[in-house]
Motif scaffolding. Structure first.
Motif, mmCIF file in Angstrom:
data_model
loop_
_atom_site.group_PDB
_atom_site.id
_atom_site.type_symbol
_atom_site.label_atom_id
_atom_site.label_comp_id
_atom_site.label_asym_id
_atom_site.label_seq_id
_atom_site.Cartn_x
_atom_site.Cartn_y
_atom_site.Cartn_z
ATOM 1 N N VAL A 162 52.101 28.255 29.541
ATOM 2 C CA VAL A 162 51.363 28.158 30.800
ATOM 3 C C VAL A 162 49.911 27.715 30.640
ATOM 4 N N SER A 163 49.310 27.888 29.462
ATOM 5 C CA SER A 163 47.902 27.528 29.230
ATOM 6 C C SER A 163 47.025 27.947 30.400
ATOM 7 N N ASP A 164 47.099 29.214 30.763
ATOM 8 C CA ASP A 164 46.442 29.671 31.976
ATOM 9 C C ASP A 164 46.079 31.146 31.835
ATOM 10 N N TRP A 165 45.571 31.717 32.909
ATOM 11 C CA TRP A 165 45.264 33.131 32.943
ATOM 12 C C TRP A 165 46.522 33.938 32.621
ATOM 13 N N LEU A 166 46.386 34.937 31.793
ATOM 14 C CA LEU A 166 47.435 35.930 31.574
ATOM 15 C C LEU A 166 46.791 37.296 31.784
ATOM 16 N N ILE A 167 47.347 38.051 32.674
ATOM 17 C CA ILE A 167 46.807 39.360 33.028
ATOM 18 C C ILE A 167 47.839 40.405 32.619
ATOM 19 N N GLY A 168 47.376 41.498 32.028
ATOM 20 C CA GLY A 168 48.336 42.523 31.663
ATOM 21 C C GLY A 168 47.709 43.677 30.920
ATOM 22 N N TYR A 169 48.568 44.459 30.319
ATOM 23 C CA TYR A 169 48.108 45.605 29.553
ATOM 24 C C TYR A 169 49.028 45.830 28.358
ATOM 25 N N ILE A 170 48.476 46.539 27.392
ATOM 26 C CA ILE A 170 49.231 46.988 26.222
ATOM 27 C C ILE A 170 48.990 48.489 26.123
ATOM 28 N N SER A 171 50.053 49.266 26.105
ATOM 29 C CA SER A 171 49.881 50.712 26.023
ATOM 30 C C SER A 171 49.683 51.144 24.569
#
Length: 188
Positions: free
Chosen positions: A79-88
């Motif tokens: 995607v070469s774009d914003w990636l939003i997330g989390y890692i627990s």
């Protein structure tokens, strides 16, 4: 979908309050709000000079449970774009030969990442909307902005029937913190 982000900038007549933004954002699945809380240090950082950022809707999602780091690298390449997330914290079990038996009171996945369809960036009265030009046009983005401006929250935000209670009492919590402090001072 390769990055085809377009940006539309609009000056608003007034700053929009957080309650309105939270209520309006809930129409998207998923949505994430980053709030700088007017932190002076963040305002100096080139990646943190915002009041609020909303990442809303999803174009692509990383499926939980896969090999996180190689899957995340593949998704970013795609995607070469914003990636939003989390890692627990428990993602350590994928990295080390460890196993957790911690209480999971929220039943969330160990990781979650998505490429948002929209990114709304608020700074004072200025709003920038980053969107994919293949999926949306300026007319549709202006409509989203107008919907936000005109949105009326149904009422005060509430816990909506959630039964939230502490697993430990105040005394036990303070005792645990004090034990942790002693371990830190000892160098454990």
């Amino acid at each position: 979908m390769k990055n085809s982000r377009a940006t539309l900038t609009r000056t608003l007549e007034y700053e929009i309050n957080l309650e309105k933004i939270l209520s309006w954002s809930s129409q998207f699945d998923p949505f994430v709000i980053f709030n700088s809380n007017n932190n002076e240090q963040l305002q100096k950082d080139k990646y943190g000079s915002f009041d609020l950022i909303i990442a809303a809707g999803s174009i692509n999602t990383l499926k939980p449970g896969e090999d996180l780091f190689s899957s995340l690298k593949d998704l970013h390449s795609e995607v070469s774009d914003w990636l939003i997330g989390y890692i627990s914290y428990d993602i350590k079990n994928q990295i080390e030969n460890l196993n957790s038996s911690n209480h999971d009171g929220i039943k969330a996945d160990d990781d979650f990442f998505f490429c948002p369809r929209y990114v709304f960036e608020f700074k004072g009265k200025e709003l920038k909307v980053h969107y994919h030009s293949e999926l949306d046009d300026e007319k549709g983005i202006y409509k989203l902005i107008e919907d936000l401006i005109k949105h009326k929250p149904a009422g005060k935000l509430s816990n909506q029937g959630l039964n939230i209670k502490s697993r430990v009492g105040k005394e036990e919590y303070i005792d645990k913190v004090n034990r942790i402090k002693k371990n830190i001072h000892r160098g454990d």
